[in-house]
Design an enzyme around this catalytic site. Structure first.
Site, PDB file in Angstrom:
ATOM      1  N   ASN A 161      12.068   6.758  72.759  1.00  0.00           N
ATOM      2  CA  ASN A 161      12.131   5.447  73.374  1.00  0.00           C
ATOM      3  C   ASN A 161      10.715   4.857  73.444  1.00  0.00           C
ATOM      4  O   ASN A 161       9.746   5.495  73.045  1.00  0.00           O
ATOM      5  CB  ASN A 161      12.772   5.556  74.757  1.00  0.00           C
ATOM      6  CG  ASN A 161      13.569   4.325  75.127  1.00  0.00           C
ATOM      7  OD1 ASN A 161      13.179   3.212  74.819  1.00  0.00           O
ATOM      8  ND2 ASN A 161      14.691   4.530  75.805  1.00  0.00           N
TER       9      ASN A 161
ATOM     10  N   HIS B 103     -10.883  18.092  77.845  1.00  0.00           N
ATOM     11  CA  HIS B 103     -12.343  18.007  78.011  1.00  0.00           C
ATOM     12  C   HIS B 103     -12.790  19.096  78.972  1.00  0.00           C
ATOM     13  O   HIS B 103     -12.062  19.443  79.912  1.00  0.00           O
ATOM     14  CB  HIS B 103     -12.736  16.626  78.535  1.00  0.00           C
ATOM     15  CG  HIS B 103     -12.273  15.514  77.653  1.00  0.00           C
ATOM     16  ND1 HIS B 103     -12.955  15.114  76.529  1.00  0.00           N
ATOM     17  CD2 HIS B 103     -11.161  14.732  77.714  1.00  0.00           C
ATOM     18  CE1 HIS B 103     -12.301  14.133  75.939  1.00  0.00           C
ATOM     19  NE2 HIS B 103     -11.201  13.879  76.647  1.00  0.00           N
TER      20      HIS B 103
ATOM     21  N   ALA C  57      12.080  10.275  81.162  1.00  0.00           N
ATOM     22  CA  ALA C  57      11.073   9.221  81.280  1.00  0.00           C
ATOM     23  C   ALA C  57       9.831   9.714  82.016  1.00  0.00           C
ATOM     24  O   ALA C  57       9.920  10.369  83.051  1.00  0.00           O
ATOM     25  CB  ALA C  57      11.666   8.026  82.011  1.00  0.00           C
TER      26      ALA C  57
ATOM     27  N   THR D  42       2.580  21.928  82.277  1.00  0.00           N
ATOM     28  CA  THR D  42       1.263  22.542  82.119  1.00  0.00           C
ATOM     29  C   THR D  42       1.331  23.913  81.458  1.00  0.00           C
ATOM     30  O   THR D  42       0.313  24.429  81.004  1.00  0.00           O
ATOM     31  CB  THR D  42       0.581  22.708  83.494  1.00  0.00           C
ATOM     32  OG1 THR D  42       1.378  23.566  84.315  1.00  0.00           O
ATOM     33  CG2 THR D  42       0.429  21.361  84.178  1.00  0.00           C
TER      34      THR D  42
END
Length: 204
Positions: free
Chosen positions: A85, A115, A142, A165
Site C-alpha cells: 500500500n 548509525h 499499517a 527489532t
C-alpha cells in the site's frame, strides 16, 4: 567501484556520502520520481518501471505510489504477488528480500541502514547496513517498522504500529514496540477472520 560502495553490503562502517555513491543514488532517485509521478491509469508503465528499478520482481506485484527508497529500489528483491500500500519506505542501502504473497499496509518502513551509537563516529557521518529478510505470505500492518538485520519467517502477521527489532519465527502473530510474538497461528484462525466474524467454509 569504490571501497565505500563495496562496504554497503559487508556490515562494515563506511562513508555514505562518497561521491560515487551519491552520483549513482541520484540516477536511481530520478527513476523513482518517474514512478511516483505516474497516473493511476498507467498500470503498464508502473510495472515496466518497477522491473527497471528493483533488483528482482516476480509476477503479479503491485506497489501503490508514493514509494520511497533510498536507492530507488536497487537492492529490493520481491517474490511473486507482493502487494504494498502507499508510502512503503525501503531504506535499501543493502538488500531487502521479500517472499511471495507478502502484503504491506500503509506507511511500512523497512530500514537496513544504521548509525553507530558512539557520537564521534556518528558525527563523521559513518553508517552500516544489515539486510532484511521477510518470508512468504506475511502481512505487515499499517505503520510497521522493521530494523536492520531482522529476519521474519513465513506466514507471519505483524500488528499495526509494531517496531520489529529482532527476528520473528514462522507461523506467528506478533505485535508491539518492541515487537514480540503473541501466539502461533492456530485453529481459531481457521474459524474466525476478525474478532467473532466467521470464515465462510466455502473459502477454505
Amino acid at each position: 567501484m569504490s571501497g565505500n560502495r563495496e562496504k554497503m553490503h559487508t556490515g562494515e562502517l563506511y562513508e555514505p556520502y562518497d561521491p560515487e555513491i551519491m552520483a549513482w543514488q541520484l540516477q536511481r532517485l530520478n527513476r523513482l520520481y518517474d514512478f511516483n509521478m505516474t497516473r493511476p491509469t498507467e498500470l503498464d508503465k508502473r510495472e515496466s518501471l518497477l522491473k527497471e528499478m528493483l533488483a528482482e520482481i516476480g509476477e503479479g506485484c503491485y506497489i501503490e505510489p508514493p514509494f520511497h527508497a533510498n536507492l530507488g529500489g536497487a537492492h529490493v528483491h520481491l517474490g511473486k504477488n507482493v502487494y504494498a500500500n502507499f508510502n512503503l519506505t525501503c531504506v535499501d542501502d543493502t538488500h531487502i528480500y521479500v517472499g511471495d504473497c507478502t502484503m504491506f499496509g500503509p506507511n511500512v518502513t523497512l530500514a537496513t541502514a544504521g548509525h553507530p551509537i558512539l557520537p564521534e563516529l556518528r558525527e563523521r557521518g559513518l553508517q552500516y547496513n544489515m539486510p532484511i529478510r521477510i518470508g512468504r505470505n506475511c502481512w505487515l500492518g499499517a505503520g510497521v517498522i522493521v530494523l536492520p538485520g531482522v529476519t521474519i519467517g513465513d506466514n507471519v502477521t505483524v500488528g499495526a504500529g509494531s517496531v520489529v527489532t529482532r527476528d520473528l519465527p514462522s507461523n506467528v502473530v506478533a505485535a508491539g514496540s518492541p515487537c514480540r510474538t503473541l501466539r502461533e497461528v492456530g485453529s481459531r484462525d481457521r474459524e474466525y477472520y476478525f474478532r467473532n466474524r466467521k470464515i465462510d467454509s466455502s473459502l477454505l
